[in-house]
Design a protein around this motif. Sequence first.
Motif, PDB file in Angstrom:
ATOM      1  N   PRO B 187       0.841  -1.207   0.000  1.00 56.54           N
ATOM      2  CA  PRO B 187       0.000   0.000   0.000  1.00 56.54           C
ATOM      3  C   PRO B 187       0.875   1.256   0.000  1.00 56.54           C
ATOM      4  CG  PRO B 187      -0.807  -1.574   1.596  1.00 56.54           C
ATOM      5  CD  PRO B 187       0.467  -2.126   1.057  1.00 56.54           C
ATOM      6  N   TRP B 188       0.618   2.173  -0.930  1.00 54.18           N
ATOM      7  CA  TRP B 188       1.436   3.385  -1.070  1.00 54.18           C
ATOM      8  C   TRP B 188       0.523   4.528  -1.439  1.00 54.18           C
ATOM      9  CZ3 TRP B 188       4.216   5.743  -5.665  1.00 54.18           C
ATOM     10  CH2 TRP B 188       5.161   6.698  -5.244  1.00 54.18           C
ATOM     11  N   ARG B 189       0.507   5.548  -0.605  1.00 51.43           N
ATOM     12  CA  ARG B 189      -0.396   6.679  -0.867  1.00 51.43           C
ATOM     13  C   ARG B 189       0.347   7.980  -0.608  1.00 51.43           C
ATOM     14  NH1 ARG B 189      -5.898   8.500  -0.374  1.00 51.43           N
ATOM     15  NH2 ARG B 189      -5.750  10.224  -1.808  1.00 51.43           N
ATOM     16  N   PRO B 190       1.220   8.390  -1.552  1.00 48.97           N
ATOM     17  CA  PRO B 190       1.938   9.647  -1.310  1.00 48.97           C
ATOM     18  C   PRO B 190       0.955  10.805  -1.196  1.00 48.97           C
ATOM     19  CG  PRO B 190       2.229   8.928  -3.587  1.00 48.97           C
ATOM     20  CD  PRO B 190       1.511   7.825  -2.874  1.00 48.97           C
ATOM     21  N   GLN B 191       1.230  11.731  -0.250  1.00 45.95           N
ATOM     22  CA  GLN B 191       0.325  12.858  -0.002  1.00 45.95           C
ATOM     23  C   GLN B 191       1.088  14.160  -0.159  1.00 45.95           C
ATOM     24  OE1 GLN B 191      -0.485  12.328   4.137  1.00 45.95           O
ATOM     25  NE2 GLN B 191      -0.817  10.168   3.936  1.00 45.95           N
ATOM     26  N   PRO B 192       0.885  14.918  -1.172  1.00 50.30           N
ATOM     27  CA  PRO B 192       0.030  14.660  -2.335  1.00 50.30           C
ATOM     28  C   PRO B 192       0.691  13.655  -3.280  1.00 50.30           C
ATOM     29  CG  PRO B 192       1.290  16.643  -2.664  1.00 50.30           C
ATOM     30  CD  PRO B 192       1.613  16.174  -1.285  1.00 50.30           C
ATOM     31  N   LYS B 193       0.002  13.331  -4.389  1.00 53.54           N
ATOM     32  CA  LYS B 193       0.633  12.476  -5.402  1.00 53.54           C
ATOM     33  C   LYS B 193       1.626  13.381  -6.135  1.00 53.54           C
ATOM     34  CE  LYS B 193      -1.296  10.292  -9.148  1.00 53.54           C
ATOM     35  NZ  LYS B 193      -2.432   9.644  -9.765  1.00 53.54           N
ATOM     36  N   PHE B 194       2.757  13.612  -5.443  1.00 56.64           N
ATOM     37  CA  PHE B 194       3.677  14.684  -5.810  1.00 56.64           C
ATOM     38  C   PHE B 194       4.275  14.532  -7.201  1.00 56.64           C
ATOM     39  CE2 PHE B 194       5.946  11.262  -3.826  1.00 56.64           C
ATOM     40  CZ  PHE B 194       7.065  11.115  -4.623  1.00 56.64           C
ATOM     41  N   TYR B 195       4.490  13.273  -7.646  1.00 56.63           N
ATOM     42  CA  TYR B 195       5.229  13.097  -8.893  1.00 56.63           C
ATOM     43  C   TYR B 195       4.429  13.525 -10.126  1.00 56.63           C
ATOM     44  CZ  TYR B 195       2.652   8.659  -8.834  1.00 56.63           C
ATOM     45  OH  TYR B 195       1.650   7.723  -8.772  1.00 56.63           O
ATOM     46  N   GLU B 196       3.130  13.831  -9.939  1.00 58.38           N
ATOM     47  CA  GLU B 196       2.349  14.294 -11.090  1.00 58.38           C
ATOM     48  C   GLU B 196       1.838  15.723 -10.915  1.00 58.38           C
ATOM     49  OE1 GLU B 196      -0.614  11.362 -11.873  1.00 58.38           O
ATOM     50  OE2 GLU B 196       0.956  10.031 -12.593  1.00 58.38           O
ATOM     51  N   VAL B 197       2.269  16.393  -9.855  1.00 58.37           N
ATOM     52  CA  VAL B 197       1.800  17.748  -9.610  1.00 58.37           C
ATOM     53  C   VAL B 197       2.285  18.685 -10.726  1.00 58.37           C
ATOM     54  CG1 VAL B 197       2.161  19.755  -8.145  1.00 58.37           C
ATOM     55  CG2 VAL B 197       1.509  17.572  -7.126  1.00 58.37           C
ATOM     56  N   ALA B 198       1.370  19.414 -11.318  1.00 56.15           N
ATOM     57  CA  ALA B 198       1.715  20.405 -12.348  1.00 56.15           C
ATOM     58  C   ALA B 198       0.513  21.292 -12.588  1.00 56.15           C
ATOM     59  CB  ALA B 198       2.124  19.718 -13.652  1.00 56.15           C
ATOM     60  N   GLY B 199       0.762  22.475 -13.094  1.00 56.77           N
ATOM     61  CA  GLY B 199      -0.340  23.343 -13.514  1.00 56.77           C
ATOM     62  C   GLY B 199      -1.023  24.103 -12.391  1.00 56.77           C
ATOM     63  N   GLY B 200      -0.601  23.862 -11.155  1.00 61.64           N
ATOM     64  CA  GLY B 200      -1.274  24.510 -10.022  1.00 61.64           C
ATOM     65  C   GLY B 200      -1.102  26.014 -10.008  1.00 61.64           C
ATOM     66  N   ALA B 201       0.036  26.491 -10.561  1.00 57.45           N
ATOM     67  CA  ALA B 201       0.277  27.935 -10.545  1.00 57.45           C
ATOM     68  C   ALA B 201      -0.564  28.633 -11.604  1.00 57.45           C
ATOM     69  CB  ALA B 201       1.751  28.220 -10.782  1.00 57.45           C
ATOM     70  N   ILE B 202      -0.959  27.882 -12.642  1.00 57.27           N
ATOM     71  CA  ILE B 202      -1.716  28.480 -13.737  1.00 57.27           C
ATOM     72  C   ILE B 202      -3.203  28.419 -13.442  1.00 57.27           C
ATOM     73  CG2 ILE B 202      -2.256  28.263 -16.185  1.00 57.27           C
ATOM     74  CD1 ILE B 202       0.563  26.873 -16.368  1.00 57.27           C
ATOM     75  N   MET B 203      -3.635  27.274 -12.947  1.00 58.07           N
ATOM     76  CA  MET B 203      -5.055  27.089 -12.679  1.00 58.07           C
ATOM     77  C   MET B 203      -5.279  27.039 -11.185  1.00 58.07           C
ATOM     78  SD  MET B 203      -7.122  24.376 -14.879  1.00 58.07           S
ATOM     79  CE  MET B 203      -7.413  24.938 -16.509  1.00 58.07           C
ATOM     80  N   ARG B 204      -5.852  28.106 -10.644  1.00 60.15           N
ATOM     81  CA  ARG B 204      -6.129  28.107  -9.218  1.00 60.15           C
ATOM     82  C   ARG B 204      -7.173  27.042  -8.920  1.00 60.15           C
ATOM     83  NH1 ARG B 204      -3.314  31.479  -5.753  1.00 60.15           N
ATOM     84  NH2 ARG B 204      -5.150  31.346  -4.461  1.00 60.15           N
ATOM     85  N   ASP B 205      -7.239  26.632  -7.659  1.00 54.83           N
ATOM     86  CA  ASP B 205      -8.296  25.719  -7.258  1.00 54.83           C
ATOM     87  C   ASP B 205      -8.133  24.315  -7.815  1.00 54.83           C
ATOM     88  OD1 ASP B 205      -9.780  27.029  -5.522  1.00 54.83           O
ATOM     89  OD2 ASP B 205     -11.612  27.075  -6.709  1.00 54.83           O
ATOM     90  N   SER B 206      -6.964  24.017  -8.439  1.00 56.70           N
ATOM     91  CA  SER B 206      -6.820  22.668  -8.962  1.00 56.70           C
ATOM     92  C   SER B 206      -6.176  21.770  -7.925  1.00 56.70           C
ATOM     93  CB  SER B 206      -5.989  22.690 -10.243  1.00 56.70           C
ATOM     94  OG  SER B 206      -4.778  23.369 -10.002  1.00 56.70           O
ATOM     95  N   ALA B 207      -5.871  22.347  -6.749  1.00 58.64           N
ATOM     96  CA  ALA B 207      -5.098  21.599  -5.763  1.00 58.64           C
ATOM     97  C   ALA B 207      -5.761  20.287  -5.358  1.00 58.64           C
ATOM     98  CB  ALA B 207      -4.867  22.467  -4.533  1.00 58.64           C
ATOM     99  N   SER B 208      -7.089  20.276  -5.324  1.00 56.58           N
ATOM    100  CA  SER B 208      -7.719  19.049  -4.848  1.00 56.58           C
ATOM    101  C   SER B 208      -7.492  17.891  -5.825  1.00 56.58           C
ATOM    102  CB  SER B 208      -9.210  19.268  -4.631  1.00 56.58           C
ATOM    103  OG  SER B 208      -9.786  19.741  -5.817  1.00 56.58           O
ATOM    104  N   THR B 209      -7.044  18.196  -7.048  1.00 55.85           N
ATOM    105  CA  THR B 209      -6.766  17.114  -7.993  1.00 55.85           C
ATOM    106  C   THR B 209      -5.408  16.480  -7.731  1.00 55.85           C
ATOM    107  OG1 THR B 209      -5.784  18.631  -9.571  1.00 55.85           O
ATOM    108  CG2 THR B 209      -8.125  18.230  -9.796  1.00 55.85           C
ATOM    109  N   PHE B 210      -4.634  17.042  -6.795  1.00 51.97           N
ATOM    110  CA  PHE B 210      -3.299  16.508  -6.534  1.00 51.97           C
ATOM    111  C   PHE B 210      -3.303  15.367  -5.524  1.00 51.97           C
ATOM    112  CE2 PHE B 210      -1.694  21.060  -7.415  1.00 51.97           C
ATOM    113  CZ  PHE B 210      -1.722  20.824  -8.776  1.00 51.97           C
ATOM    114  N   TYR B 211      -4.475  14.981  -5.047  1.00 47.47           N
ATOM    115  CA  TYR B 211      -4.510  13.996  -3.970  1.00 47.47           C
ATOM    116  C   TYR B 211      -5.107  12.667  -4.406  1.00 47.47           C
ATOM    117  CZ  TYR B 211      -2.838  17.663  -1.098  1.00 47.47           C
ATOM    118  OH  TYR B 211      -2.032  18.647  -0.587  1.00 47.47           O
ATOM    119  N   GLY B 212      -5.038  12.392  -5.704  1.00 45.84           N
ATOM    120  CA  GLY B 212      -5.587  11.155  -6.227  1.00 45.84           C
ATOM    121  C   GLY B 212      -4.776   9.949  -5.765  1.00 45.84           C
TER     122      GLY B 212
END
Lengths: 407, 441
Positions: B187-212
């Motif tokens: 079982p592995w649940r990185p918090q956030p799913k850091f290795y796919e984080v992108a676009g957060g600076a351009i699109m506000r409010d997208s942060a909740s998509t980083f926790y898949g």
Amino acid sequence: MTYMYMSPIFTALRRHKMPVVLIAAQIGLTLAVFCNAAYLLSDAVATVSVQSGVSDKELGLAKITACDACQASDINARALNFLRRLDGVSAVAVVNTVPFSSRQADFGIRLDQASKRETASAHFYAVGPDAPKVLGLELSAGRQLTADDFQPAKGALPSNANVWVTQALASSLWPGQTALGKDFWVNQWHFTVVGTMRHLVRPEFELQPRFKADWSVIVPMQPGSGLYGTYVFRASPEKLAAIVNTVRSELGRVIPGVIVDEDNTRTMSILRTEYFKGDVSMISILATIVGATLLTTVLGIVGLTSFWVSRRRRQIGVRRALGATRFDILQYFLIENAFIVSLGNLVGLASAYALNLGLMQLYELPRLPFLYLPLGVLMMLLVGQAAALGPAIRASSIAPAEAIRVI
Amino acid sequence: MLFYYLDLALRAIWRNRALSALMVLALSVGIGACMTTITVYHLLSGDPLPGRSETIFYPQLDGDPQHTDAKAPWDLLDYRTAVDLAQSGPASRSALVVSNASKIDAMTGTVPPFVGQLLSTNADFFPMFDVPFAFGGSWSKDDEVHHARVVVISDTLNKRLFQGENSVGRRIKVKSESFEIVGVLAPWRPQPKFYEVAGGAIMRDSASTFYGKVEDIIMPFATSVELNRGDFNAWYCWREPTAGADLTRTSSCLWVQLWVQLPNPEAVAGYQRFLEGYAGQQRDLGRFDVKPKVRLTSLAQWLSYNGVVPDTVKLQVAMAFAFLLVCLCNTVGLLFAKFSGRGAEFGLRRALGATQAGLFWQCLVEAAAIGLLGGIGGLVMTLCGLMVVRRQPFSYADLAYLDLPMFISIFVMSIVCGMLVAVVPALRAAKTAPALQMRSE
């Protein structure tokens, strides 16, 4: 007369400076929380009650994916045929997506073919024949789409399409002018506006600023390799749920090799509910915080006033014995409360503004509309009076004989 | 002496039962709300790779001539750049990352084919991010060279398809081809799913998509490119691609992320130089019209640049803090009122020989008892609050548990709040002058 009441109040309050300051601070903070949270709440409520522009309650969506060696036209034919024959379905169309489903085609719009400047970015709904009718789009000006308008795609979209745009998009692209007959470009594609729609919200519109939520374009397109796999159907609301269940279980069997995308094969109402789940829970969290803050403050006022009443039983008795009426005593505590609450409101107006400044940075929220402040002040006054009323009534029923009772 | 004060305190609290209950309740609810939101904030802003995140870096290279903001190159890389950097960059480890949806068929007959998430990366991904394995392990570098048909599957998928058994060596169909399972993740649940984080600076409010959740299937990048024939989802194309759907043949479509491990500052400086050199060289070769903008950020910088903590969570912390302040004011105000009403009692005690210090301690013990009760109540309220958060439809909801540091800080916070509430009113009450108090009643 009023001064007669105010004088003993000031004397009493001066003797209890700290509790008065603290309760006033508490009232101020409550006002700040209340104004800002109420504003955020109204913003969230506006979001979840957005007009989609399509007939939410009568629509269902079916989506299939993952077919490696399939012919798009074959899939379309089988899917449309299957959906049309379902009991209760009145019309079916192919679309690339619908509101509250996934974003498919966000493009930057140029008003001049030669220029590189993108005036706006909108969502492009590519739709097959019948789609405007199935979706229930409302035209505010222009003409209906005819069979000739549905052209094959060149890449993602047709190379010269007659399209509909929303009023919101039209007024931002061509302010003060009619949009009908105007041209615009996206990459190599050219579009001519033949109609404007009242509303059509873009998918995932919350990622955009509020005023851009309605920036959508309807592009009529011939179904084929660029447009297949997503189908919208219209049925009576009471039969929709059953129809969607049938689609979920049988569509995969009708077209061998495909997988039904269960997240997007749903009634439009459920898509909408799912889409706003987060906002709804945000609303409930905010409402809870506002409620808890108000309740704490009310209980604080009740507690403090009751305490003061119990400490001043003798004075009240003396005043009653000297001729003060019950109403005078009641009035005394209510005026005292109004004074403390007003003091708190002064603090509150400043902190409401400060909190709003903080939130504006944190949350990209516009400035708190001025109206919230007087409304909040008025509400705090009313809440304060209501909270003090109980203890004040008890105070007014203290008998003059109390004056001579020894503790 | 303490026991005497405690006895006095309990009597006093009992005498004003309703008022005391009100104070304790206000304190617990305030602490509870505040600590619930802080716990969520703490969980979301934590270091996803404690101990090694300082050595993980995210290179960016942006050749878009119209994108002039030198401080913020586009978030993702084009295929050519990504592969070049991964192959020839002076990093001790490097891993390309791209994720897409894919048809998965276990061929067991029990679970019908479904669409799952596929992560394409390099063997370095597992040791670099300290990914735990339950069975088997990563594929070899040799497998990458030969585009071997091998996959690692997630713990969730293994439970779904093979009831959690050791499925190493079994075969699974992804899209139309058959793959051998070489590893199963624990079982592995990185918090956030850091290795796919992108676009957060351009699109506000997208942060909740980083926790898949982590993808179902992980396979070698080169194998995946072959399997998908370059048909991935482009994150952004700054010029219309000319090569059709094959994203491996265009330099204007950005869709690959690269992570590198650089063990020390010299390696970081070296990599920075390498990036600059590569950017200039690619311009000279004519692949880009301008010299691409480059940037090298650490994992922590990248996460904060993307605003991985959702705005709503920060908002809740702000609101809850304001609420706690309201509750503290409430309790202190009531305590003040309570103490100031006991002038007669205090005056009598002073007259009978109690010192100011003695009175102070008596009041402090009484107020601290209320603070402590409020603190304990706050702890219970926090646990309830987290239970409520877990039932909310947020992508990070299942992460909302109390960890040891948070448990300790709640305890400390409760005591501090309790003391804070107690000291000032107690100090004030202790100032009671004996004669004055005797006279006033």
